[in-house]
Design a protein around this motif. Structure first.
Motif, PDB file in Angstrom:
ATOM      1  N   UNK A   7       0.849  -1.177   0.000  1.00 48.40           N
ATOM      2  CA  UNK A   7       0.000   0.000   0.000  1.00 48.40           C
ATOM      3  C   UNK A   7       0.893   1.237   0.000  1.00 48.40           C
ATOM      4  N   UNK A   8       0.364   2.372  -0.452  1.00 42.40           N
ATOM      5  CA  UNK A   8       1.177   3.590  -0.456  1.00 42.40           C
ATOM      6  C   UNK A   8       1.547   4.006   0.969  1.00 42.40           C
ATOM      7  N   UNK A  14       6.043   2.457  -1.502  1.00 45.21           N
ATOM      8  CA  UNK A  14       5.116   1.409  -1.095  1.00 45.21           C
ATOM      9  C   UNK A  14       5.647   0.722   0.147  1.00 45.21           C
ATOM     10  N   UNK A  15       4.744   0.319   1.021  1.00 51.51           N
ATOM     11  CA  UNK A  15       5.145  -0.464   2.180  1.00 51.51           C
ATOM     12  C   UNK A  15       4.351  -1.769   2.182  1.00 51.51           C
TER      13      UNK A  15
END
Length: 86
Positions: A7-8, A14-15
């Motif tokens: 996810x952003x 992204x993480x």
């Protein structure tokens, strides 16, 4: 290598989002699926809509279809619907 959802992170990158595995078998509490039966055994479920065709009847169907197809071809060539020359 495992598949991960990302996810952003708000900074343009992204993480990884940890995946939680859900055991859907806990939600199946219906006696139809054997959850409430002794020994967790599955019940025998019949299909009343399916009446299997006997082997003899199915073989006779395919043989009859082959004979009918052959007869149509022979009659068609003998009457002149189709011709042997191209």
């Amino acid at each position: 290598m495992s598949l991960q959802l990302h996810r952003p992170d708000g900074k343009g990158g992204l993480e990884p989002n940890p995946v939680t595995e859900v055991d859907y078998r806990r939600q199946l509490r219906s006696p139809r699926w054997g959850a409430a039966l002794p020994g967790q055994r599955l019940p025998s479920l019949s299909n009343p809509e399916m009446n299997p065709t006997s082997v003899t009847r199915s073989v006779m169907f395919w043989v009859g279809l082959a004979v009918l197809t052959f007869a149509i071809l022979v009659i068609g060539y003998s009457v002149g619907i189709w011709s042997f020359t191209a």
